[in-house]
Design a protein around this motif. Structure first.
Motif, short mmCIF file in Angstrom:
data_model
loop_
_atom_site.label_atom_id
_atom_site.label_comp_id
_atom_site.label_asym_id
_atom_site.label_seq_id
_atom_site.Cartn_x
_atom_site.Cartn_y
_atom_site.Cartn_z
N GLU A 338 3.00 -6.80 15.86
CA GLU A 338 2.54 -5.54 15.32
C GLU A 338 2.34 -5.63 13.80
N VAL A 339 1.44 -4.80 13.30
CA VAL A 339 1.08 -4.86 11.89
C VAL A 339 1.25 -3.50 11.24
N ASP A 340 1.29 -3.50 9.92
CA ASP A 340 1.28 -2.25 9.18
C ASP A 340 0.32 -2.37 8.01
N TYR A 341 0.12 -1.28 7.33
CA TYR A 341 -0.82 -1.21 6.21
C TYR A 341 -0.03 -1.06 4.92
N THR A 342 -0.29 -1.94 3.97
CA THR A 342 0.34 -1.87 2.65
C THR A 342 -0.65 -1.32 1.65
N ASP A 343 -0.28 -0.22 1.01
CA ASP A 343 -1.16 0.46 0.07
C ASP A 343 -1.43 -0.41 -1.14
N PRO A 344 -2.66 -0.40 -1.65
CA PRO A 344 -2.98 -1.24 -2.83
C PRO A 344 -2.15 -0.91 -4.06
N GLU A 345 -1.63 0.33 -4.14
CA GLU A 345 -0.83 0.68 -5.31
C GLU A 345 0.50 -0.07 -5.35
N LEU A 346 0.89 -0.66 -4.21
CA LEU A 346 2.14 -1.42 -4.15
C LEU A 346 1.92 -2.91 -4.39
N ILE A 347 0.67 -3.32 -4.56
CA ILE A 347 0.32 -4.73 -4.69
C ILE A 347 -0.03 -5.03 -6.14
N ASP A 348 0.63 -6.05 -6.69
CA ASP A 348 0.39 -6.41 -8.10
C ASP A 348 -0.73 -7.41 -8.27
N GLY A 349 -1.06 -8.16 -7.24
CA GLY A 349 -2.14 -9.13 -7.34
C GLY A 349 -2.42 -9.77 -6.00
N ILE A 350 -3.68 -10.13 -5.77
CA ILE A 350 -4.09 -10.81 -4.54
C ILE A 350 -4.64 -12.17 -4.93
N VAL A 351 -3.96 -13.22 -4.47
CA VAL A 351 -4.35 -14.59 -4.83
C VAL A 351 -5.43 -15.06 -3.86
N THR A 352 -6.65 -15.23 -4.36
CA THR A 352 -7.76 -15.74 -3.56
C THR A 352 -8.22 -17.07 -4.15
#
Length: 370
Positions: A338-352
């Motif tokens: 099962e999965v959940d959704y993490t709001d972007p306001e809780l994310i400091d950076g996305i490493v691509t």
């Protein structure tokens, strides 16, 4: 802290080079030979692909290559569809792809990773058809079949690039809290341990039930890292107690176009704890290849059901005391997946592979043109 100068807008050229004199009539080009792809149609017997089992093909691809991501497996399944589909007009081929894409998405309780890959492939195909060359559409199909391994190869190369970029954020005498059994997270930490020999850091790994956690911990220890494992119930305590934790690092199944992520159940909880229990000195980072970006945005935070994920909805207490059986059970995401959704306001950076992006920058990597 994680600001990077925005790169040029992501397009399908992440996987294929695309040139354009007229934005409405793009001509795709073979990245190996730099020759135009043939896209003019020829008439022949068409098929709806009814005899092709795209679901089985997709599952076989995932089984045969443990390192293959779900979006790339979806792409390669559609390429295989073209191989077994007799030559047809371009529009008939597009309709076959759309039909089989819908069947593939319907087969998955969580269709979002498949959608990310299928949309990427469909955009490339449609752009190819807009080009004008003197060759037949069969040439385009031959190009895709001859180069089908490029998708998987470039996905793995993207993971390698992410490992290089992400490893720079490992700090001397600090602790990384990791979770989820993500292959790209493991690669970041192993790369940092083996290449940055003057940077000594430790890892606390949250054993959250993912079948990949054990393998990840073993790989980290084999790389010489000191790794401590904890259960999910200890996360808040550890975040408060361990002042040397400066990064919480997770992977993702998909990245939404608003910068939020769909990932293993508990990821959102971990992000919340990082923000409110961990304090301002701890950063929540997500590692994800750009082919995992999907052009969808949840209407509001809790509703993964609204973006197509089929899993238990306890908000209405419809399933109290009732366990799914038979086909119903097969149509739902398994408890452990099962999965959940993490709001972007809780994310400091996305490493691509294109650098570390703020969640608000993800829309720049989304190709809207059809």
């Amino acid at each position: 802290m994680f600001w990077r100068k925005p790169l040029p807008t992501f397009t399908i050229s992440t996987h294929f080079v695309v040139f354009s004199n007229n934005p409405l009539r793009n001509m795709a080009t073979d990245v190996l030979s730099n020759k135009p792809l043939a896209v003019r149609t020829t008439s022949s017997t068409s098929t709806d692909g009814a005899s092709f089992d795209i679901v089985k093909t997709y599952r076989d691809l995932l089984t045969s290559d443990p390192d293959m991501t779900m979006p790339v497996a979806a792409i390669e399944s559609l390429i295989e569809l073209l191989r077994v589909t007799p030559s047809s007009t371009a529009m008939e081929t597009v309709e076959v792809v759309k039909t089989q894409k819908a069947l593939l998405l319907d087969s998955a309780p969580n269709p979002l990773p498949l959608l990310a890959g299928a949309d990427l492939f469909e955009q490339y195909l449609l752009r190819s058809l807009r080009g004008q060359t003197a060759e037949s559409f069969d040439e385009t199909k031959r190009h895709l079949l001859n180069n089908r391994q490029l998708f998987a190869a470039r996905a793995k190369a993207a993971r390698d690039n992410i490992a290089v970029i992400g490893s720079r954020y490992m700090s001397h005498r600090k602790i990384v809290l990791a979770a989820g059994g993500s292959r790209v997270v493991t690669k970041i930490l192993v790369h940092a341990a083996t290449t940055r020999t003057n940077t000594h850091f430790k890892v606390i790994y949250v054993m959250d039930g993912s079948p990949h956690c054990d393998a990840s911990v073993s790989a980290l220890r084999d790389a010489g890292l000191e790794v401590e494992t904890i259960s999910t119930s200890k996360v808040a305590y550890v975040l408060k107690d361990q002042k040397d934790i400066n990064i919480v690092l997770v992977g993702s199944e998909v990245v939404m176009q608003n910068g939020g992520i769909i990932s293993r159940m508990g990821t959102s909880q971990l992000a919340l704890l990082t923000r409110f229990a961990g304090g301002s000195q701890k950063r929540f980072l997500v590692a994800a290849e750009s082919h995992k970006i999907v052009r969808k945005t949840p209407l509001w935070h809790p509703q993964v059901l609204r973006v197509g994920v089929k899993q238990k909805d306890i908000s209405k207490f419809d399933n109290v005391g009732v366990d799914p059986v038979g086909q119903e059970a097969r149509d739902w995401v398994a408890d452990r997946d099962e999965v959940d959704y993490t709001d972007p306001e809780l994310i400091d950076g996305i490493v691509t592979e294109q650098g570390v992006k703020q969640p608000s920058q993800i829309w720049e990597l989304v190709d809207y043109e059809k």
